[in-house]
Design a protein around this motif. Structure first.
Motif, short mmCIF file in Angstrom:
data_model
loop_
_atom_site.label_atom_id
_atom_site.label_comp_id
_atom_site.label_asym_id
_atom_site.label_seq_id
_atom_site.Cartn_x
_atom_site.Cartn_y
_atom_site.Cartn_z
N ALA A 163 82.34 -4.22 38.53
CA ALA A 163 82.11 -4.60 39.92
C ALA A 163 83.33 -5.32 40.49
O ALA A 163 83.74 -5.08 41.63
N ARG A 164 83.91 -6.21 39.69
CA ARG A 164 85.10 -6.94 40.15
C ARG A 164 86.23 -6.00 40.53
O ARG A 164 86.89 -6.18 41.56
N ASN A 165 86.47 -4.99 39.72
CA ASN A 165 87.57 -4.07 39.99
C ASN A 165 87.31 -3.22 41.23
O ASN A 165 88.26 -2.89 41.97
N ASP A 169 89.87 -3.47 44.35
CA ASP A 169 90.47 -2.28 44.96
C ASP A 169 90.19 -2.22 46.45
O ASP A 169 91.05 -1.82 47.25
N ASP A 170 88.99 -2.62 46.83
CA ASP A 170 88.63 -2.60 48.25
C ASP A 170 89.46 -3.60 49.05
O ASP A 170 89.95 -3.28 50.13
N ARG A 193 101.68 -3.37 37.64
CA ARG A 193 101.71 -3.52 39.09
C ARG A 193 100.42 -3.00 39.70
O ARG A 193 100.00 -1.88 39.43
N LEU A 194 99.80 -3.83 40.53
CA LEU A 194 98.56 -3.46 41.20
C LEU A 194 98.81 -3.01 42.63
O LEU A 194 98.08 -2.16 43.15
N ALA A 209 90.44 -11.68 38.18
CA ALA A 209 89.49 -12.54 38.90
C ALA A 209 90.22 -13.56 39.78
O ALA A 209 89.79 -13.84 40.91
N ASP A 210 91.31 -14.12 39.29
CA ASP A 210 92.08 -15.09 40.07
C ASP A 210 92.77 -14.42 41.25
O ASP A 210 92.87 -15.01 42.34
N LEU A 211 93.24 -13.20 41.04
CA LEU A 211 93.86 -12.46 42.14
C LEU A 211 92.83 -12.15 43.22
O LEU A 211 93.10 -12.33 44.42
#
Length: 237
Positions: A163-165, A169-170, A193-194, A209-211
């Protein structure tokens, strides 16, 4: 613009997110509901009222997809805010019961949406053209982040990775299209790299989670590492 396929797995994610939220609501009394949430100017009652009133709003979009008759999510922002305010001061038991009932109703609505409707074009309140697959992301995002906002011991780090990912992404998709986003590069704790915004600028890195907490305005970013000054982000939603 993040979308999710209407699969059994997706529906389970929505159910699990709602169950996590609801499990933390049963012990809340009227004084707890009237206490401040983590959102400036909103009590827990405002957050719960928003979650409950969001369901018929999203279902209006799903009805649009099902019938082809354009139906707005809200008449306007003033009407949306008035609905939230009107419900925010109700007794805790009533608010919690309505959040629970609305979650069940939404789940039935998406699971019963006819297959052709998932390909229809609709327009949420935020203005983008999309299919109902987008609504699945919006609902999951709202359940998870507003659960955090309730300040009941659930934080971004507690959101399960899947769910976090999806939510991360959203949020990254939003900033990819937003105006006035400063130059910076986002990397996870392993250095992967995200996202890259503008010319790249300083590198901001940290655990997912921190990001997410920083990008979604749920933290100051104090737990993140950066090769320069931490960028000042425009408001998210």
């Amino acid at each position: 613009m993040k979308e999710l396929e209407p699969t059994a797995e997706t529906f389970r994610e929505l159910t699990a997110a709602a169950d996590r939220l609801l499990s933390d609501l049963d012990t809340l009394g009227d004084d707890d509901i009237a206490a401040p949430s983590r959102l400036p100017g909103w009590t827990r009652g405002h957050v719960l009222s928003h979650l409950e009133r969001q369901v018929p709003a999203l279902e209006r979009l799903l009805e649009w997809a099902r019938t082809g008759a354009e139906t707005s999510q809200y008449a306007n922002r003033r009407a949306r805010d008035a609905e939230i305010e009107a419900g925010a001061h109700r007794p805790a038991a009533d608010l919690v019961a309505d959040v629970r009932a609305s979650a069940r109703h939404f789940q039935r609505t998406v699971e019963e949406l006819p297959a052709p409707a998932w390909n229809a074009t609709i327009r949420p309140f935020t203005g983008e053209l999309c299919t109902p697959r987008r609504i699945l992301v919006i609902r999951l995002r709202e359940l998870e982040l507003h659960h955090v906002d309730l300040a009941v011991g659930y934080d971004v780090a507690a959101i399960p990775a899947t769910a976090r990912n999806i939510v991360l992404d959203d949020v990254l998709g939003y900033y990819a299209e937003a105006e006035n986003v400063p130059d910076f590069t986002l990397r996870d704790g392993d250095g992967a790299r995200l996202a890259r915004f503008g010319s790249g600028g300083p590198v901001v890195s940290g655990e997912p989670a921190d990001l997410l907490a920083w990008l979604a305005g749920r933290s100051s970013g104090a737990r993140l590492d950066t090769t320069g000054e931490l960028p000042v982000l425009p408001p998210w939603l």
